[in-house]
Design a protein around this motif. Structure first.
Motif, short mmCIF file in Angstrom:
data_model
loop_
_atom_site.label_atom_id
_atom_site.label_comp_id
_atom_site.label_asym_id
_atom_site.label_seq_id
_atom_site.Cartn_x
_atom_site.Cartn_y
_atom_site.Cartn_z
N ASP A 183 -0.02 4.87 0.99
CA ASP A 183 -0.34 6.08 2.09
C ASP A 183 -0.23 5.31 3.43
O ASP A 183 -1.13 4.41 3.42
CB ASP A 183 -1.82 6.36 1.92
CG ASP A 183 -2.29 7.43 2.81
OD1 ASP A 183 -1.50 8.08 3.49
OD2 ASP A 183 -3.51 7.60 3.16
N GLY A 184 0.76 5.67 4.24
CA GLY A 184 0.69 4.90 5.48
C GLY A 184 1.77 3.76 5.63
O GLY A 184 2.07 3.56 6.69
N ASP B 20 0.94 -1.19 0.12
CA ASP B 20 0.03 -0.13 -0.11
C ASP B 20 1.06 1.15 0.06
O ASP B 20 2.07 1.27 0.24
CB ASP B 20 -0.86 -0.15 1.33
CG ASP B 20 -1.65 1.09 1.64
OD1 ASP B 20 -2.19 1.90 0.82
OD2 ASP B 20 -1.50 1.76 2.71
N GLU C 164 -0.24 -3.32 4.57
CA GLU C 164 -1.19 -2.28 4.78
C GLU C 164 -1.22 -1.68 6.00
O GLU C 164 -1.02 -2.43 7.04
CB GLU C 164 -2.83 -3.10 4.43
CG GLU C 164 -3.26 -2.84 3.13
CD GLU C 164 -3.76 -1.55 2.53
OE1 GLU C 164 -3.65 -0.53 3.58
OE2 GLU C 164 -4.12 -0.98 1.40
N ASP C 165 -1.88 -0.55 5.99
CA ASP C 165 -1.87 0.10 7.48
C ASP C 165 -3.19 0.46 7.76
O ASP C 165 -3.76 0.99 9.03
CB ASP C 165 -0.98 1.42 7.33
CG ASP C 165 -1.95 2.56 6.51
OD1 ASP C 165 -2.25 2.17 5.40
OD2 ASP C 165 -2.15 3.71 7.04
MG MG Z 1 -2.82 2.97 3.49
#
Ligand code: MG
Ligand code: B16
Length: 219
Positions: A10-11, A8, A170-171
């Motif tokens: 973002d994050g 992923d 993933e976050d």
């Molecule tokens: Mg993310």
């Protein structure tokens, strides 16, 4: 070894969630809707258009804007967001990520990106990471946001790998659900995530030895 590792953006690669938040807060404020960081968490991994719908629902304004007005609001948000991306530099990569990508390259493990952000290619370029990715799924060709598995399946298909032989990182809860729905092994970054096969508190703990041990233990 896994056939590929899908990230992923973002994050996980960089912290753009705060920039998304500032842009949405501005646009929402202009139409009389207040949002806070906690609400912003529920927008992680959600496309621009769907995020706007959630903000309108949050403010009790579902259906108050025509499709054209919604498109304008989304465009206004994106203008502010893209402007704020100018502050990204090679130092904006989250701890440990550049090192991990270098190691995966040395280990000849294909690397993919599964971000629903239409700005993902520009962000990778600003971070000087474009060359680290063998394939980036094209968010413009995706019709369903996470938690739908579509973007992760597109990344696997572009790499020519079997999702069941891959790891996804993933976050956001929507992202973990998307990874699990593909039959990939999931790695969650941060706290408060349900269903991640491996849970790490922050990106600095994300190393190849750690991912390799997780793969060997779970496959
Ligand atoms: Mg993310
Ligand atoms: P854009 P990811 C997502 O990225 C963000 O988490 C989400 O907040 C944003 O609305 C979405 O991208 C769309 O981004 O407006 O730049 O196209 O988590 O999938 O990397």
């Amino acid at each position: 070894n896994p056939q590929a590792i899908i990230f992923d953006l973002d994050g996980v690669i960089t912290d753009t969630a705060h920039l998304h938040f500032l842009a949405w807060r501005q646009v929402a404020g202009e139409i009389g809707i207040a949002i806070d960081e906690a609400f912003n968490d529920s927008l992680k991994g959600i496309s621009r258009g769907e995020s706007l719908q959630r903000i309108l629902r949050h403010g009790g304004k579902t259906g108050a804007f025509s499709p054209e007005a919604c498109a304008q609001l989304a465009e206004r948000k994106n203008g502010l967001y893209v402007h704020s991306l100018r502050q990204l530099t090679v130092n904006s990569v989250l701890p440990g990520i550049r090192e991990l990508l270098m190691t995966l390259w040395e280990e000849r493990i294909p690397v993919g990106l599964a971000s629903v952000s239409l700005n993902a290619p520009a962000i990778l370029q600003a971070l000087d990471l474009s060359a680290c990715f063998d394939f980036c799924a094209n968010a413009a060709l995706i019709s369903r946001s996470k938690p739908d598995p579509e973007i992760f399946l597109a990344a696997c298909s572009g790499l020519g790998v079997d999702p069941k032989q891959c790891i996804g990182i993933e976050d956001a809860q929507a992202g973990i659900d998307a990874i699990n729905a593909c039959g990939m092994l999931s790695v969650g970054i941060g706290t408060g995530l349900n269903g991640a096969g491996l849970q790490l508190p922050a990106t600095e703990f994300l190393t190849w030895p750690c991912l390799s041990a997780f793969w060997q233990h779970d496959k």
